[in-house]
Design a protein around this motif. Structure first.
Motif, PDB file in Angstrom:
ATOM      1  N   PRO A  47     -40.994   3.574 -32.030  1.00  0.00           N
ATOM      2  CA  PRO A  47     -39.546   3.844 -32.025  1.00  0.00           C
ATOM      3  C   PRO A  47     -39.159   5.298 -31.746  1.00  0.00           C
ATOM      4  O   PRO A  47     -37.992   5.590 -31.506  1.00  0.00           O
ATOM      5  N   TYR A  48     -40.145   6.212 -31.753  1.00  0.00           N
ATOM      6  CA  TYR A  48     -39.826   7.635 -31.572  1.00  0.00           C
ATOM      7  C   TYR A  48     -40.191   8.061 -30.151  1.00  0.00           C
ATOM      8  O   TYR A  48     -41.376   8.095 -29.778  1.00  0.00           O
ATOM      9  N   GLN A  93     -38.169  14.477 -23.314  1.00  0.00           N
ATOM     10  CA  GLN A  93     -38.528  15.158 -22.057  1.00  0.00           C
ATOM     11  C   GLN A  93     -39.374  14.274 -21.136  1.00  0.00           C
ATOM     12  O   GLN A  93     -39.155  14.226 -19.933  1.00  0.00           O
ATOM     13  N   CYS A  94     -40.380  13.596 -21.706  1.00  0.00           N
ATOM     14  CA  CYS A  94     -41.265  12.795 -20.848  1.00  0.00           C
ATOM     15  C   CYS A  94     -41.178  11.299 -21.129  1.00  0.00           C
ATOM     16  O   CYS A  94     -41.781  10.502 -20.412  1.00  0.00           O
ATOM     17  N   GLY A  95     -40.463  10.906 -22.168  1.00  0.00           N
ATOM     18  CA  GLY A  95     -40.262   9.495 -22.466  1.00  0.00           C
ATOM     19  C   GLY A  95     -41.392   8.817 -23.210  1.00  0.00           C
ATOM     20  O   GLY A  95     -41.341   7.613 -23.475  1.00  0.00           O
ATOM     21  N   SER A 142     -45.804  12.400 -35.343  1.00  0.00           N
ATOM     22  CA  SER A 142     -46.541  12.444 -34.074  1.00  0.00           C
ATOM     23  C   SER A 142     -45.643  12.931 -32.945  1.00  0.00           C
ATOM     24  O   SER A 142     -46.087  13.684 -32.057  1.00  0.00           O
ATOM     25  N   LEU A 143     -44.383  12.521 -32.972  1.00  0.00           N
ATOM     26  CA  LEU A 143     -43.430  12.992 -31.954  1.00  0.00           C
ATOM     27  C   LEU A 143     -43.214  14.497 -32.082  1.00  0.00           C
ATOM     28  O   LEU A 143     -43.197  15.222 -31.077  1.00  0.00           O
ATOM     29  N   LYS A 144     -43.071  14.982 -33.314  1.00  0.00           N
ATOM     30  CA  LYS A 144     -42.864  16.424 -33.535  1.00  0.00           C
ATOM     31  C   LYS A 144     -44.041  17.229 -32.999  1.00  0.00           C
ATOM     32  O   LYS A 144     -43.860  18.282 -32.363  1.00  0.00           O
ATOM     33  N   ASN A 145     -45.260  16.730 -33.254  1.00  0.00           N
ATOM     34  CA  ASN A 145     -46.441  17.420 -32.739  1.00  0.00           C
ATOM     35  C   ASN A 145     -46.469  17.392 -31.209  1.00  0.00           C
ATOM     36  O   ASN A 145     -46.852  18.386 -30.559  1.00  0.00           O
ATOM     37  N   HIS A 146     -46.066  16.258 -30.631  1.00  0.00           N
ATOM     38  CA  HIS A 146     -46.058  16.126 -29.168  1.00  0.00           C
ATOM     39  C   HIS A 146     -45.066  17.082 -28.521  1.00  0.00           C
ATOM     40  O   HIS A 146     -45.360  17.671 -27.453  1.00  0.00           O
ATOM     41  N   ILE A 147     -43.912  17.252 -29.124  1.00  0.00           N
ATOM     42  CA  ILE A 147     -42.866  18.122 -28.564  1.00  0.00           C
ATOM     43  C   ILE A 147     -43.391  19.539 -28.355  1.00  0.00           C
ATOM     44  O   ILE A 147     -42.995  20.247 -27.412  1.00  0.00           O
TER      45      ILE A 147
END
Length: 513
Positions: free
Chosen positions: A348-349, A353-355, A363-368
């Motif tokens: 869901p997250y 920028q890259c979808g 995990s999304l925060k780390n990816h950003i």
């Protein structure tokens, strides 16, 4: 008259056991209830002991052993009169032969005992034929019927008022004077009414006289039992304008603040506002540093009970949340919720920028940080920075020389748990990652990803100077040394340097022969 007074006091004590705001049917018309209680108590005592006992006048025709007659009618009269005498004598002796098995309370009269038992059983045998409402006393039903009939009591309000007005006035005046004559001997708390003290004492003695007949759970107050029963019945009588229902009035009041925007609890230190007192109290512990929940096993303290409960599972090993698909168990409900997304494939997250999607917000925060280049976690010893807090913790072990994960077969130690898991596969021969195209297996997921580039032709590492591409990051790093002239591998004997470790190993044969 003494007998009536005692019975009325007994009734009064019983009624204080109930939480006042719950017993609305008894509070709608207090004066009418007193009238009915006065009528009903006299009637019930007459019904129980016979009409030959004049309770209002106090005249009693007790039999004399010198003048008894032998007819059957007179024998029956004698038996009834003798029973009345025995019952009456309990006023003088203080005898209370009828004892409640649930709360231990004792009664001098059987009728009082029967009425009391309805508190525990929840029985309401008297039902209004017009609206269906039920009551646990006939007097309360009679009083309720006046709502439908419009009938007024035959006893004047002034007469009923005179029975208890002095006592009621005394209790009322304590609101203004602040007097609390009933004091708890254990904690010193003061109360304006004896009934309030009696309820409070259950906090200390642990007494819970009101028991749910469906699940066996017990409560110290009758009102709490009534609220609890709504769990079984599903009743939610308090309804908001938005349609949401609640089983308690207090919960509705808190909910209404969503619509009104009211936040009555304000922190004086930082200005934060809260809709609930509990949230406010928890927030204040941030400022005070208070941690009232302490682990009895290791002494660690917490500012929230939920955190304390979670911590206790470290000691008990309890994992109450189980995945129904794979059987994995978790200590927290949130961990189970996140785990379920693996089975569902739910992510869901989404990265704006890259979808790319992620199953966890962290995990999304780390990816950003890949896009922003942010590395907020810095080593205090060497200054190296990391995208993740966990990576810094693992890095710190290099400086400390800490290797907490040891192989049980060869006793080799590792700084990362993941490294130990990969190492164990050397002993077991396990290669769980298999190429779907050629069937080749690998002991690490990363090795399979690199292998897949042979089939896809992907070369993600490009030299910015000459444009050459590479499938492996290691190959790219070695190539870059050609442009930079870097030679990090130095011979300890002659000082000659090389840009590849293999070249240094080959050179060492010159010295070793």
């Amino acid at each position: 008259m003494e007998f009536i007074k005692e019975e009325r006091e007994d009734v009064k004590i019983e009624e204080t056991l109930s939480v006042k705001h719950e017993d609305t049917e008894e509070q709608t018309d207090l004066m009418a209830l007193k009238e009915e209680s006065y009528e009903h108590n006299v009637k019930e005592e007459k019904d129980q002991y016979g009409n030959d006992h004049d309770f209002l006048s106090g005249e009693t025709s007790f039999s004399c052993s010198q003048t008894e007659k032998t007819s059957s009618q007179e024998k029956a009269q004698k038996k009834r009169t003798s029973f009345n005498q025995q019952d009456h004598m309990r006023i003088h002796t203080g005898e209370s032969p009828f004892r409640c098995q649930q709360c231990g309370k004792r009664f001098t009269h059987k009728v009082s005992f029967k009425r009391h038992m309805r508190i525990h059983t929840g029985e309401k045998p008297y039902t209004c034929k017009l609206c269906g409402k039920s009551f646990n006393r006939k007097g309360h039903l009679n009083n309720h019927m006046r709502i439908h009939t419009g009938e007024k009591s035959s006893i004047s309000h002034q007469h009923v008022k005179s029975l208890d007005q002095d006592e009621n006035l005394k209790v009322h005046m304590r609101i203004h004077t602040g007097e609390s004559p009933f004091t708890c001997q254990q904690c010193g708390n003061g109360f304006t009414e004896k009934g309030s003290l009696n309820r409070h004492m259950r906090t200390h003695n642990g007494e819970k006289p009101y028991t749910c007949q469906q699940c066996g759970k017990s409560f110290s107050q009758h009102g709490s039992l009534k609220i609890h029963m709504r769990i079984h019945t599903g009743e939610k009588p308090y309804i908001c304008q938005c349609g949401k229902s609640f089983d308690q009035e207090g919960n509705l009041k808190v909910h209404m603040r969503i619509h009104t925007g009211e936040s009555p609890f304000t922190c004086q230190q930082c200005g934060n506002r809260f809709t609930q007192r509990g949230s406010f109290n928890r927030h204040m512990r941030i400022h005070t540093g208070e941690k009232p929940f302490t682990c009895p096993q290791c002494g660690k303290s917490f500012n929230r009970k939920g955190n304390f409960n979670y911590h206790m599972r470290v000691h008990t090993g309890e994992k109450p949340y189980t995945c129904q698909q794979c059987g994995n168990r978790f200590t927290e409900k949130g961990s189970l919720t996140r785990h379920i997304r693996i089975h569902k494939g739910e992510k869901p997250y989404k990265c704006p920028q890259c979808g790319k999607g992620f199953s966890q917000h962290g995990s999304l925060k780390n990816h950003i940080r890949i896009h922003t280049g942010e590395k907020p976690f810095t080593c205090p010893q060497c200054g190296k920075s990391f995208e993740k807090d966990w990576n810094l913790k693992v890095h710190i072990r290099i400086h400390k020389g800490e290797k907490p994960y040891t192989c049980p077969q060869c006793e080799k130690s590792f700084s990362k748990q993941g490294s130990l898991k990969i190492h164990i596969r050397i002993h077991t021969g396990e290669k769980p990652f298999t190429c779907p195209q050629c069937g080749k297996s690998f002991d690490q997921d990363a090795n399979l990803k690199v292998h897949m580039r042979i089939h896809t032709g992907e070369s993600p590492f490009t030299c910015q100077q000459c444009g050459k591409t590479f499938t492996l990051k290691g190959s790219f790093n070695r190539h870059m040394r050609i442009h930079s002239g870097e030679k990090p591998f130095t011979c300890q004997r002659c000082g000659k340097s090389f840009n590849r470790k293999g070249n240094l190993n080959y050179h060492m044969r010159v010295h070793t022969g």
